[in-house]
Motif scaffolding. Structure first.
Motif, PDB file in Angstrom:
ATOM      1  N   ALA A 153      41.429  57.017 -28.389  1.00 33.63           N
ATOM      2  CA  ALA A 153      41.493  56.944 -26.928  1.00 33.63           C
ATOM      3  C   ALA A 153      41.927  58.281 -26.349  1.00 33.63           C
ATOM      4  O   ALA A 153      41.418  58.717 -25.304  1.00 33.63           O
ATOM      5  CB  ALA A 153      42.467  55.847 -26.513  1.00 33.63           C
ATOM      6  N   ALA A 154      42.832  58.962 -27.028  1.00 34.49           N
ATOM      7  CA  ALA A 154      43.318  60.261 -26.555  1.00 34.49           C
ATOM      8  C   ALA A 154      42.198  61.303 -26.603  1.00 34.49           C
ATOM      9  O   ALA A 154      42.058  62.126 -25.688  1.00 34.49           O
ATOM     10  CB  ALA A 154      44.493  60.721 -27.411  1.00 34.49           C
ATOM     11  N   THR A 158      40.446  63.341 -23.417  1.00 34.31           N
ATOM     12  CA  THR A 158      40.319  64.799 -23.380  1.00 34.31           C
ATOM     13  C   THR A 158      38.876  65.212 -23.114  1.00 34.31           C
ATOM     14  O   THR A 158      38.606  66.136 -22.338  1.00 34.31           O
ATOM     15  CB  THR A 158      40.794  65.418 -24.707  1.00 34.31           C
ATOM     16  N   LEU A 159      37.920  64.529 -23.765  1.00 33.81           N
ATOM     17  CA  LEU A 159      36.507  64.839 -23.571  1.00 33.81           C
ATOM     18  C   LEU A 159      36.083  64.603 -22.124  1.00 33.81           C
ATOM     19  O   LEU A 159      35.391  65.439 -21.524  1.00 33.81           O
ATOM     20  CB  LEU A 159      35.647  63.982 -24.505  1.00 33.81           C
ATOM     21  N   LYS A 160      36.488  63.472 -21.573  1.00 29.54           N
ATOM     22  CA  LYS A 160      36.126  63.151 -20.193  1.00 29.54           C
ATOM     23  C   LYS A 160      36.668  64.203 -19.226  1.00 29.54           C
ATOM     24  O   LYS A 160      35.997  64.594 -18.265  1.00 29.54           O
ATOM     25  CB  LYS A 160      36.655  61.767 -19.816  1.00 29.54           C
ATOM     26  N   LYS A 161      37.876  64.666 -19.508  1.00 31.80           N
ATOM     27  CA  LYS A 161      38.479  65.697 -18.659  1.00 31.80           C
ATOM     28  C   LYS A 161      37.695  66.997 -18.776  1.00 31.80           C
ATOM     29  O   LYS A 161      37.477  67.703 -17.785  1.00 31.80           O
ATOM     30  CB  LYS A 161      39.929  65.912 -19.079  1.00 31.80           C
ATOM     31  N   SER A 162      37.246  67.312 -19.987  1.00 30.15           N
ATOM     32  CA  SER A 162      36.470  68.540 -20.207  1.00 30.15           C
ATOM     33  C   SER A 162      35.109  68.466 -19.526  1.00 30.15           C
ATOM     34  O   SER A 162      34.619  69.454 -18.962  1.00 30.15           O
ATOM     35  CB  SER A 162      36.272  68.772 -21.710  1.00 30.15           C
TER      36      SER A 162
END
Length: 215
Positions: A153-154, A158-162
């Motif tokens: 999930a973490a 992080t990917l979605k934020k990137s």
């Protein structure tokens, strides 16, 4: 039903006009994504017609339903691809089949036109192109991330934020994750028309290429 659809084929697509025939809609309909090829031309014509009729949501549901059925029903797929059945017979059959279901008139007319023009074998690809148009119309950006094992999930957060940096104002990210152990590690990322290969497999192949060329 078919007679009321007017031509909206661009100059660059005039060679396809005899095949698309009457299935098209008002020129004032704005198309959110420019598509090419036979599949793109038909999908665009369907989008224009459904948009003009106010049946986009219904047609989207229809296309997913029908294309899903094509993928799972080999007899139906064989019927669509059978070159020994005349176009007139296929048109009558497909309109009768869809007419018995709860499909919109726009969808039934579209498949009737595909049958008449000998394009039924391309229906699934047209459905995929139509889906691209619908996603673009909603401002959805598809991102496909492939990893060697399930992401935490973490990591997904992080990917979605990137990925947020790739989005324009008003766009929404649709993230799909896939697992492919053959990439060994790392990730491959497809977001919109951008592709990034960050897999260990890719790095090994590049290293192998360098070593081979130096021998």
């Amino acid at each position: 039903m078919l007679a009321r659809f007017s031509r909206t084929i661009s100059v660059s697509q005039r060679a396809l006009a005899p095949h698309v025939r009457a299935f098209s809609a008002a020129k004032e309909v704005t198309v959110p994504l420019k598509l090419y090829g036979v599949e793109g031309t038909y999908a665009t014509a369907l989008f224009r017609s459904a948009s003009a009729d106010g049946t986009l949501a219904a047609v989207e549901k229809d296309m997913k339903n029908i294309c899903g059925h094509i993928a799972t029903d080999s007899s139906f797929d064989t019927f669509l691809r059978n070159p020994t059945i005349s176009r007139a017979a296929k048109k009558a059959d497909i309109e009768a089949i869809l007419g018995k279901g709860k499909f919109s008139k726009t969808t039934v007319a579209f498949f009737g036109t595909l049958a008449e023009n000998g394009r039924l074998p391309l229906a699934t690809k047209m459905g995929s192109k139509f889906n691209d148009l619908m996603q673009a119309n909603r401002g959805e950006v598809q991102a496909v991330v492939t990893s060697a094992e399930d992401l935490s999930a973490a990591q997904l957060k992080t990917l979605k934020k990137s990925f947020a940096g790739f989005l324009q104002k008003g766009e929404t990210l649709i993230l799909e994750t896939r697992v492919d152990p053959s990439i060994l590690g790392g990730l491959t990322v497809q977001i919109g028309d951008r592709f990034m290969d960050l897999s260990i497999q890719s790095k090994i192949q590049k290293m192998h290429g360098v070593l081979s060329s130096s021998v």
